[in-house]
Motif scaffolding. Structure first.
Motif, PDB file in Angstrom:
ATOM      1  N   SER A 110       0.826  -1.202   0.000  1.00  0.00           N
ATOM      2  CA  SER A 110       0.000   0.000   0.000  1.00  0.00           C
ATOM      3  C   SER A 110       0.867   1.261   0.000  1.00  0.00           C
ATOM      4  O   SER A 110       0.610   2.216  -0.755  1.00  0.00           O
ATOM      5  N   ALA A 111       1.910   1.284   0.844  1.00  0.00           N
ATOM      6  CA  ALA A 111       2.828   2.434   0.881  1.00  0.00           C
ATOM      7  C   ALA A 111       3.589   2.564  -0.427  1.00  0.00           C
ATOM      8  O   ALA A 111       3.838   3.679  -0.908  1.00  0.00           O
ATOM      9  N   MET A 112       3.944   1.422  -1.025  1.00  0.00           N
ATOM     10  CA  MET A 112       4.644   1.446  -2.313  1.00  0.00           C
ATOM     11  C   MET A 112       3.746   2.000  -3.408  1.00  0.00           C
ATOM     12  O   MET A 112       4.172   2.794  -4.251  1.00  0.00           O
ATOM     13  N   GLN A 113       2.475   1.613  -3.398  1.00  0.00           N
ATOM     14  CA  GLN A 113       1.550   2.124  -4.406  1.00  0.00           C
ATOM     15  C   GLN A 113       1.358   3.624  -4.267  1.00  0.00           C
ATOM     16  O   GLN A 113       1.258   4.345  -5.270  1.00  0.00           O
ATOM     17  N   SER A 114       1.324   4.111  -3.052  1.00  0.00           N
ATOM     18  CA  SER A 114       1.218   5.544  -2.821  1.00  0.00           C
ATOM     19  C   SER A 114       2.417   6.270  -3.424  1.00  0.00           C
ATOM     20  O   SER A 114       2.274   7.331  -4.046  1.00  0.00           O
ATOM     21  N   ALA A 115       3.609   5.674  -3.268  1.00  0.00           N
ATOM     22  CA  ALA A 115       4.826   6.271  -3.835  1.00  0.00           C
ATOM     23  C   ALA A 115       4.762   6.281  -5.368  1.00  0.00           C
ATOM     24  O   ALA A 115       5.202   7.242  -6.011  1.00  0.00           O
ATOM     25  N   VAL A 116       4.218   5.221  -5.954  1.00  0.00           N
ATOM     26  CA  VAL A 116       4.074   5.156  -7.417  1.00  0.00           C
ATOM     27  C   VAL A 116       3.125   6.252  -7.900  1.00  0.00           C
ATOM     28  O   VAL A 116       3.384   6.914  -8.922  1.00  0.00           O
ATOM     29  N   LEU A 117       2.036   6.487  -7.179  1.00  0.00           N
ATOM     30  CA  LEU A 117       1.075   7.527  -7.567  1.00  0.00           C
ATOM     31  C   LEU A 117       1.707   8.915  -7.488  1.00  0.00           C
ATOM     32  O   LEU A 117       1.412   9.786  -8.319  1.00  0.00           O
ATOM     33  N   VAL A 118       2.581   9.130  -6.501  1.00  0.00           N
ATOM     34  CA  VAL A 118       3.303  10.406  -6.416  1.00  0.00           C
ATOM     35  C   VAL A 118       4.204  10.575  -7.631  1.00  0.00           C
ATOM     36  O   VAL A 118       4.253  11.655  -8.248  1.00  0.00           O
ATOM     37  N   THR A 119       4.929   9.524  -7.985  1.00  0.00           N
ATOM     38  CA  THR A 119       5.830   9.584  -9.141  1.00  0.00           C
ATOM     39  C   THR A 119       5.048   9.833 -10.425  1.00  0.00           C
ATOM     40  O   THR A 119       5.501  10.569 -11.311  1.00  0.00           O
ATOM     41  N   MET A 120       3.865   9.242 -10.540  1.00  0.00           N
ATOM     42  CA  MET A 120       3.023   9.459 -11.717  1.00  0.00           C
ATOM     43  C   MET A 120       2.545  10.908 -11.792  1.00  0.00           C
ATOM     44  O   MET A 120       2.447  11.494 -12.874  1.00  0.00           O
ATOM     45  N   ALA A 121       2.243  11.506 -10.634  1.00  0.00           N
ATOM     46  CA  ALA A 121       1.841  12.912 -10.607  1.00  0.00           C
ATOM     47  C   ALA A 121       3.006  13.799 -11.039  1.00  0.00           C
ATOM     48  O   ALA A 121       2.817  14.765 -11.801  1.00  0.00           O
ATOM     49  N   PHE A 122       4.211  13.470 -10.581  1.00  0.00           N
ATOM     50  CA  PHE A 122       5.400  14.225 -11.003  1.00  0.00           C
ATOM     51  C   PHE A 122       5.643  14.055 -12.502  1.00  0.00           C
ATOM     52  O   PHE A 122       6.029  15.013 -13.197  1.00  0.00           O
ATOM     53  N   ASP A 123       5.422  12.855 -13.000  1.00  0.00           N
ATOM     54  CA  ASP A 123       5.556  12.591 -14.441  1.00  0.00           C
ATOM     55  C   ASP A 123       4.619  13.484 -15.250  1.00  0.00           C
ATOM     56  O   ASP A 123       5.012  14.077 -16.267  1.00  0.00           O
ATOM     57  N   ARG A 124       3.368  13.604 -14.797  1.00  0.00           N
ATOM     58  CA  ARG A 124       2.406  14.467 -15.504  1.00  0.00           C
ATOM     59  C   ARG A 124       2.827  15.936 -15.423  1.00  0.00           C
ATOM     60  O   ARG A 124       2.666  16.695 -16.382  1.00  0.00           O
ATOM     61  N   TYR A 125       3.365  16.336 -14.257  1.00  0.00           N
ATOM     62  CA  TYR A 125       3.822  17.723 -14.098  1.00  0.00           C
ATOM     63  C   TYR A 125       4.937  18.056 -15.095  1.00  0.00           C
ATOM     64  O   TYR A 125       4.896  19.082 -15.775  1.00  0.00           O
ATOM     65  N   VAL A 126       5.933  17.181 -15.183  1.00  0.00           N
ATOM     66  CA  VAL A 126       7.048  17.424 -16.098  1.00  0.00           C
ATOM     67  C   VAL A 126       6.571  17.401 -17.547  1.00  0.00           C
ATOM     68  O   VAL A 126       6.965  18.245 -18.358  1.00  0.00           O
ATOM     69  N   ALA A 127       5.702  16.439 -17.876  1.00  0.00           N
ATOM     70  CA  ALA A 127       5.215  16.312 -19.256  1.00  0.00           C
ATOM     71  C   ALA A 127       4.436  17.553 -19.707  1.00  0.00           C
ATOM     72  O   ALA A 127       4.509  17.952 -20.874  1.00  0.00           O
ATOM     73  N   ILE A 128       3.695  18.179 -18.787  1.00  0.00           N
ATOM     74  CA  ILE A 128       2.854  19.324 -19.152  1.00  0.00           C
ATOM     75  C   ILE A 128       3.582  20.654 -18.960  1.00  0.00           C
ATOM     76  O   ILE A 128       3.479  21.546 -19.799  1.00  0.00           O
ATOM     77  N   CYS A 129       4.325  20.774 -17.871  1.00  0.00           N
ATOM     78  CA  CYS A 129       4.955  22.058 -17.545  1.00  0.00           C
ATOM     79  C   CYS A 129       6.363  22.215 -18.125  1.00  0.00           C
ATOM     80  O   CYS A 129       6.853  23.345 -18.244  1.00  0.00           O
ATOM     81  N   ASN A 130       7.009  21.128 -18.437  1.00  0.00           N
ATOM     82  CA  ASN A 130       8.359  21.203 -18.991  1.00  0.00           C
ATOM     83  C   ASN A 130       8.554  20.138 -20.060  1.00  0.00           C
ATOM     84  O   ASN A 130       9.458  19.298 -19.961  1.00  0.00           O
ATOM     85  N   PRO A 131       7.708  20.153 -21.113  1.00  0.00           N
ATOM     86  CA  PRO A 131       7.714  19.051 -22.084  1.00  0.00           C
ATOM     87  C   PRO A 131       9.011  18.891 -22.869  1.00  0.00           C
ATOM     88  O   PRO A 131       9.379  17.767 -23.224  1.00  0.00           O
ATOM     89  N   LEU A 132       9.717  19.997 -23.121  1.00  0.00           N
ATOM     90  CA  LEU A 132      10.945  19.919 -23.917  1.00  0.00           C
ATOM     91  C   LEU A 132      12.067  19.184 -23.181  1.00  0.00           C
ATOM     92  O   LEU A 132      12.958  18.617 -23.811  1.00  0.00           O
ATOM     93  N   ARG A 133      12.019  19.191 -21.865  1.00  0.00           N
ATOM     94  CA  ARG A 133      13.065  18.517 -21.075  1.00  0.00           C
ATOM     95  C   ARG A 133      12.563  17.224 -20.439  1.00  0.00           C
ATOM     96  O   ARG A 133      13.249  16.632 -19.606  1.00  0.00           O
ATOM     97  N   TYR A 134      11.368  16.780 -20.843  1.00  0.00           N
ATOM     98  CA  TYR A 134      10.764  15.581 -20.241  1.00  0.00           C
ATOM     99  C   TYR A 134      11.686  14.369 -20.344  1.00  0.00           C
ATOM    100  O   TYR A 134      11.917  13.650 -19.375  1.00  0.00           O
TER     101      TYR A 134
END
Length: 312
Positions: A110-134
């Protein structure tokens, strides 16, 4: 699966009651349990197979989906086989060592899945806010390292929970009104002082869920700010659409998880069968729906899955 070391003269086992008050309906309850479990296993293993076979899917987001699939499989498999033994064969006994081992795996995954969801949120942030350096910020190697950090955090934070309980004396009444060994449900069976164990569980819940939810909220706050700067409304919708799958998965995980945790500690007025049903909800339904949601929302993945499932 190695159990935690206990005293050689371990007394009688714990009794897992299943869903309290619904004993007569256990056979019927087992139908959705087994159905959700089988669908979840099939969907997650299919996702792992397709991403593993297709070189074009060896990308950052799909690597995160593989991590999510592995945690989904681990989450449901930690609970459902034993629950079905209770429902089908009335096999309610579980040793203290087995109980603590199950608890460790459930809370760690459960704690590991929570960490994966955080990483996925960061992935979306980089993809949308800094796409050229993704591609340079989030490489596959960096994603793998973040996954390893999440796993290490989960193990280090959760391991003391069963270790603290293993040192406590337990009463003659070892009937747990649950389908699995949840931390507080087991702690309440002790005749000793559970203050340290209770406090540690509360602190870990606040640290893990609190920090992860804060990071997710921060990521989406920055995403919304970036989206609002886009002039076109069509671009607004297109950009936000890339986040909908993650938002759905996140809500399915955190909502029943937090409800279950809070009711176990503070919801004495809530019926036991309601609490246990919700506790099983977040261990069963998200693993079934996650691959369906991402399969439906990700065209590239959907096409590749169709390539294998529609073969003649």
């Amino acid at each position: 699966m190695a159990a935690f070391n206990l005293t050689p003269s371990e007394p009688s086992p714990f009794i897992l009651m299943g869903i309290p008050g619904l004993d007569a309906a256990h056979i019927w309850i087992s139908i959705p349990f087994s159905t959700f479990y089988i669908i979840g296993l099939f969907g997650n293993f299919m996702l792992l197979f397709v991403i593993g076979k297709e070189q074009t899917l060896h990308k950052q987001m799909h690597l995160l989906l593989c991590m999510l699939a592995l945690t989904d499989i681990g989450m449901s498999t930690s609970v459902v086989p034993k629950a079905l033994c209770i429902f089908w064969f009335n096999m309610k006994g579980i040793t203290l060592g087995g109980c603590l081992t199950q608890m460790f795996f459930i809370h760690t995954v459960s704690a590991m899945q929570s960490a994966v969801l955080v990483t996925m949120a960061f992935d979306r942030y980089v993809a949308i806010c800094n796409p050229l350096r993704y591609g340079t910020i989030l490489t596959n190697a960096r994603i793998a390292k973040l996954g390893l950090v999440g796993l290490t955090r989960a193990v280090l934070f959760i391991l003391p929970m069963p270790l603290l309980l293993s040192r406590l004396p337990f009463c003659a009444n070892r009937i747990i009104p649950h389908t699995y060994c949840e931390h507080m449900a087991v702690a309440k069976m002790s005749c000793g002082d559970i203050t340290v164990s209770r406090t540690y569980g509360l602190v870990i819940a606040i640290v893990v869920n609190g920090s992860d939810l804060t990071l997710i909220a921060l990521s989406y706050g920055l995403i919304i700010r970036a989206v609002l700067r886009i002039a076109s409304k069509e671009a607004h919708l297109k950009t936000l659409n890339t986040c909908t799958a993650h938002i759905c998965v996140m809500l399915m995980f955190y909502t029943p998880s937090l409800f279950s945790y809070l009711t176990h500690r503070f919801g004495q007025g809530i019926a036991s069968h309601v609490h246990v049903t919700f506790a099983n909800f977040y261990l069963l339904v998200p693993p079934m729906l996650n691959p369906i949601i991402y399969g439906a929302k990700t065209k590239e993945l959907r096409d590749k899955v169709g390539k294998y499932t529609c073969r003649r």
